[in-house]
Design a protein around this motif. Structure first.
Motif, PDB file in Angstrom:
ATOM      1  N   LYS A  13       0.843  -1.190   0.000  1.00  0.00           N
ATOM      2  CA  LYS A  13       0.000   0.000   0.000  1.00  0.00           C
ATOM      3  C   LYS A  13       0.883   1.248   0.000  1.00  0.00           C
ATOM      4  N   ILE A  14       0.651   2.130  -0.953  1.00  0.00           N
ATOM      5  CA  ILE A  14       1.422   3.368  -1.053  1.00  0.00           C
ATOM      6  C   ILE A  14       0.558   4.501  -0.490  1.00  0.00           C
ATOM      7  N   LEU A  15       1.029   5.075   0.599  1.00  0.00           N
ATOM      8  CA  LEU A  15       0.321   6.189   1.215  1.00  0.00           C
ATOM      9  C   LEU A  15       0.654   7.452   0.441  1.00  0.00           C
ATOM     10  N   SER A  16      -0.389   8.175   0.025  1.00  0.00           N
ATOM     11  CA  SER A  16      -0.150   9.351  -0.804  1.00  0.00           C
ATOM     12  C   SER A  16      -1.191  10.424  -0.533  1.00  0.00           C
ATOM     13  N   VAL A  17      -0.844  11.625  -0.958  1.00  0.00           N
ATOM     14  CA  VAL A  17      -1.760  12.766  -0.937  1.00  0.00           C
ATOM     15  C   VAL A  17      -1.688  13.423  -2.305  1.00  0.00           C
ATOM     16  N   ARG A 110       5.467   3.743 -13.582  1.00  0.00           N
ATOM     17  CA  ARG A 110       4.494   3.382 -12.546  1.00  0.00           C
ATOM     18  C   ARG A 110       5.167   3.283 -11.183  1.00  0.00           C
ATOM     19  N   LEU A 111       4.622   4.014 -10.220  1.00  0.00           N
ATOM     20  CA  LEU A 111       5.119   3.948  -8.850  1.00  0.00           C
ATOM     21  C   LEU A 111       4.716   2.614  -8.243  1.00  0.00           C
ATOM     22  N   VAL A 112       5.709   1.840  -7.778  1.00  0.00           N
ATOM     23  CA  VAL A 112       5.410   0.515  -7.224  1.00  0.00           C
ATOM     24  C   VAL A 112       5.726   0.421  -5.740  1.00  0.00           C
TER      25      VAL A 112
END
Length: 146
Positions: A13-17, A110-112
């Motif tokens: 899970k990639i935490l993002s804003v 793509r951010l992985v």
């Protein structure tokens, strides 16, 4: 050891804003998840990273209304990224040289994932311990001491 080996052990899970998130909202988000940085995505694409260091630098130059600014106003956009197939030793060397604590990992565009310097150091220690164990086993088995 490859970067993907670290990512395989982590929660994917990639935490993002988003860039329009206020600094105050980002700080509350980072505190909630006990993280020192957060990825900033714009329309699902990597736009930057907002770190504790970004907050400190910005607050030291413009303290009035800093919490009302957006993450897009203060985030780091000149990012160093790596790929899942890169060696952890290479990533660690870059992180130390550039004083980076969090590294976004891209597969193509793509951010992985993201790895911290702590993740890289832990992987290095585990690799070294495994190598030491294997060498000891080899030495003892060759000398007949086992």
């Amino acid at each position: 050891m490859l970067v993907k080996d670290i990512l395989d052990k982590k929660d994917r899970k990639i935490l993002s804003v988003e860039p329009q998130t206020t600094v105050w909202e980002a700080i509350r988000f980072m505190t909630k998840y006990d993280i020192g940085s957060v990825i900033v995505l714009n329309a699902g694409k990597l736009a930057g990273i907002f770190t504790e260091r970004d907050l400190l630098h910005f607050a030291s130059t413009d303290r009035d209304g800093v919490f009302d600014k957006t993450v897009g106003d203060v985030m780091s956009t000149q990012l160093t990224t790596m790929q899942p197939t890169d060696q952890v030793d290479d990533v660690l060397a870059i992180m130390l040289k550039k004083r980076i604590r969090h590294m976004p990992i891209l597969d193509g565009n793509r951010l992985v994932g993201i790895i911290s310097i702590g993740d890289a150091v832990k992987a290095k220690i585990e690799k070294t311990e495994e190598e030491n164990k294997n060498l000891k086993n080899y030495i003892y088995s060759e000398s007949g001491l086992m």
